[in-house]
Design a protein around this motif. Structure first.
Motif, PDB file in Angstrom:
ATOM      1  N   ALA A  18       0.837  -1.206   0.000  1.00 36.57           N
ATOM      2  CA  ALA A  18       0.000   0.000   0.000  1.00 36.57           C
ATOM      3  C   ALA A  18       0.871   1.257   0.000  1.00 36.57           C
ATOM      4  CB  ALA A  18      -0.934  -0.006   1.203  1.00 36.57           C
ATOM      5  N   ARG A  19       1.964   1.223   0.748  1.00 37.82           N
ATOM      6  CA  ARG A  19       2.886   2.369   0.758  1.00 37.82           C
ATOM      7  C   ARG A  19       3.490   2.590  -0.616  1.00 37.82           C
ATOM      8  NH1 ARG A  19       7.805   1.613   4.340  1.00 37.82           N
ATOM      9  NH2 ARG A  19       6.174   1.175   5.851  1.00 37.82           N
ATOM     10  N   ARG A  20       3.884   1.506  -1.261  1.00 37.78           N
ATOM     11  CA  ARG A  20       4.481   1.629  -2.600  1.00 37.78           C
ATOM     12  C   ARG A  20       3.471   2.153  -3.616  1.00 37.78           C
ATOM     13  NH1 ARG A  20       5.669   2.817  -6.768  1.00 37.78           N
ATOM     14  NH2 ARG A  20       7.117   1.869  -8.256  1.00 37.78           N
ATOM     15  N   LEU A  21       2.206   1.762  -3.459  1.00 38.02           N
ATOM     16  CA  LEU A  21       1.155   2.236  -4.350  1.00 38.02           C
ATOM     17  C   LEU A  21       0.714   3.661  -4.015  1.00 38.02           C
ATOM     18  CD1 LEU A  21      -1.006  -1.006  -4.498  1.00 38.02           C
ATOM     19  CD2 LEU A  21       0.244   0.035  -6.408  1.00 38.02           C
ATOM     20  N   GLU A  22       1.252   4.186  -2.910  1.00 39.66           N
ATOM     21  CA  GLU A  22       0.907   5.532  -2.431  1.00 39.66           C
ATOM     22  C   GLU A  22      -0.593   5.667  -2.188  1.00 39.66           C
ATOM     23  OE1 GLU A  22       2.617   8.218  -5.275  1.00 39.66           O
ATOM     24  OE2 GLU A  22       4.652   7.801  -4.593  1.00 39.66           O
ATOM     25  N   LYS A  23      -1.166   4.629  -1.591  1.00 44.45           N
ATOM     26  CA  LYS A  23      -2.584   4.608  -1.255  1.00 44.45           C
ATOM     27  C   LYS A  23      -2.745   4.856   0.243  1.00 44.45           C
ATOM     28  CE  LYS A  23      -4.121   3.302  -5.317  1.00 44.45           C
ATOM     29  NZ  LYS A  23      -5.007   4.087  -6.136  1.00 44.45           N
ATOM     30  N   PRO A  24      -3.816   5.528   0.645  1.00 47.33           N
ATOM     31  CA  PRO A  24      -4.041   5.785   2.068  1.00 47.33           C
ATOM     32  C   PRO A  24      -4.700   4.617   2.793  1.00 47.33           C
ATOM     33  CG  PRO A  24      -5.767   6.817   0.791  1.00 47.33           C
ATOM     34  CD  PRO A  24      -4.797   6.197  -0.203  1.00 47.33           C
ATOM     35  N   TRP A  25      -4.654   3.449   2.219  1.00 40.48           N
ATOM     36  CA  TRP A  25      -5.308   2.283   2.790  1.00 40.48           C
ATOM     37  C   TRP A  25      -4.697   1.921   4.137  1.00 40.48           C
ATOM     38  CZ3 TRP A  25      -4.385  -0.845  -2.285  1.00 40.48           C
ATOM     39  CH2 TRP A  25      -5.210  -0.348  -3.289  1.00 40.48           C
ATOM     40  N   ALA A  26      -5.553   1.628   5.088  1.00 42.61           N
ATOM     41  CA  ALA A  26      -5.094   1.201   6.409  1.00 42.61           C
ATOM     42  C   ALA A  26      -5.505  -0.245   6.632  1.00 42.61           C
ATOM     43  CB  ALA A  26      -5.707   2.089   7.485  1.00 42.61           C
ATOM     44  N   PHE A  27      -4.599  -0.994   7.185  1.00 42.50           N
ATOM     45  CA  PHE A  27      -4.853  -2.388   7.535  1.00 42.50           C
ATOM     46  C   PHE A  27      -4.385  -2.545   8.975  1.00 42.50           C
ATOM     47  CE2 PHE A  27      -3.859  -2.125   3.059  1.00 42.50           C
ATOM     48  CZ  PHE A  27      -4.913  -2.798   2.473  1.00 42.50           C
ATOM     49  N   ASN A  28      -5.224  -3.120   9.826  1.00 44.49           N
ATOM     50  CA  ASN A  28      -4.830  -3.255  11.220  1.00 44.49           C
ATOM     51  C   ASN A  28      -4.476  -4.694  11.556  1.00 44.49           C
ATOM     52  OD1 ASN A  28      -7.253  -4.652  11.875  1.00 44.49           O
ATOM     53  ND2 ASN A  28      -8.319  -2.697  11.989  1.00 44.49           N
ATOM     54  N   ARG A  29      -3.999  -4.870  12.741  1.00 40.51           N
ATOM     55  CA  ARG A  29      -3.520  -6.184  13.203  1.00 40.51           C
ATOM     56  C   ARG A  29      -4.632  -7.237  13.160  1.00 40.51           C
ATOM     57  NH1 ARG A  29      -1.014 -10.420  14.114  1.00 40.51           N
ATOM     58  NH2 ARG A  29       0.085 -10.879  16.016  1.00 40.51           N
ATOM     59  N   CYS A  30      -5.858  -6.807  13.373  1.00 33.96           N
ATOM     60  CA  CYS A  30      -6.973  -7.761  13.410  1.00 33.96           C
ATOM     61  C   CYS A  30      -7.583  -7.993  12.041  1.00 33.96           C
ATOM     62  CB  CYS A  30      -8.059  -7.268  14.358  1.00 33.96           C
ATOM     63  SG  CYS A  30      -7.499  -7.171  16.061  1.00 33.96           S
ATOM     64  N   GLN A  31      -7.131  -7.279  11.016  1.00 33.07           N
ATOM     65  CA  GLN A  31      -7.695  -7.411   9.680  1.00 33.07           C
ATOM     66  C   GLN A  31      -7.563  -8.857   9.232  1.00 33.07           C
ATOM     67  OE1 GLN A  31      -8.572  -4.342   7.756  1.00 33.07           O
ATOM     68  NE2 GLN A  31      -9.851  -5.891   6.849  1.00 33.07           N
ATOM     69  N   GLY A  32      -8.694  -9.495   9.060  1.00 33.81           N
ATOM     70  CA  GLY A  32      -8.689 -10.843   8.534  1.00 33.81           C
ATOM     71  C   GLY A  32      -8.425 -11.941   9.542  1.00 33.81           C
ATOM     72  N   ILE A  33      -8.131 -11.574  10.774  1.00 34.27           N
ATOM     73  CA  ILE A  33      -7.828 -12.584  11.773  1.00 34.27           C
ATOM     74  C   ILE A  33      -9.094 -12.825  12.589  1.00 34.27           C
ATOM     75  CG2 ILE A  33      -6.396 -13.194  13.752  1.00 34.27           C
ATOM     76  CD1 ILE A  33      -4.297 -11.248  12.594  1.00 34.27           C
ATOM     77  N   ARG A  34      -9.652 -13.984  12.452  1.00 29.66           N
ATOM     78  CA  ARG A  34     -10.910 -14.313  13.136  1.00 29.66           C
ATOM     79  C   ARG A  34     -10.606 -15.286  14.272  1.00 29.66           C
ATOM     80  NH1 ARG A  34     -14.879 -12.414   9.630  1.00 29.66           N
ATOM     81  NH2 ARG A  34     -14.153 -12.198   7.514  1.00 29.66           N
TER      82      ARG A  34
END
Length: 102
Positions: free
Chosen positions: A80-96
Motif C-alpha cells: 500500500a505504501r508503494r502504491l501511495e494509497k491511504p489504505w489502512a490495515f490493522n492487526r486484526c484485519q482478517g484474523i478471526r
C-alpha cells in the motif's frame, strides 16, 4: 507475449531491513500477486483495490498462524505504501479468533 511483472523491482524503493527481510517481503508479495491474479485476473498491483488485499488477509490466511498473518500484514502495508494509497490495515484485519480477540 507479455513480460512478467517484476515484484522485486516494484518494491525496491520501499524495501528496508536485512536482506532476509527484504526477500521475505518480495516472496510474500509474489504470493499475494498470484492469489489476486487467480481470483480477480488483476495481474499487477496497479490494478488492485483495497478489497483485494482485505480478501487475501481474510480468506487466504485464515488457517495460517498468527505470526504468518502478521508478516503478511506487514507486506500488505508495504504494498500500500508503494502504491501511495491511504489504505489502512490493522492487526486484526482478517484474523478471526473466538471471543472477538485477535
Amino acid at each position: 507475449m507479455s513480460k512478467q511483472f517484476d515484484m522485486e523491482l516494484f518494491l525496491a524503493g520501499v524495501l528496508t531491513g536485512s536482506q532476509a527481510t527484504q526477500q521475505r517481503h518480495v516472496r510474500q508479495a509474489k504470493i499475494i500477486q498470484a492469489e489476486i491474479a487467480e481470483r480477480w485476473q488483476r495481474e499487477t498491483p496497479w490494478a488492485w483495490q483495497r478489497k483485494h488485499l482485505v480478501w487475501f488477509l481474510e480468506q487466504r490466511l485464515k488457517e495460517r498462524s498468527g505470526a504468518s498473518q502478521y508478516y503478511y500484514l506487514l507486506t500488505v502495508r508495504l504494498l500500500a505504501r508503494r502504491l501511495e494509497k491511504p489504505w489502512a490495515f490493522n492487526r486484526c484485519q482478517g484474523i478471526r479468533r473466538p471471543h472477538g480477540r485477535c
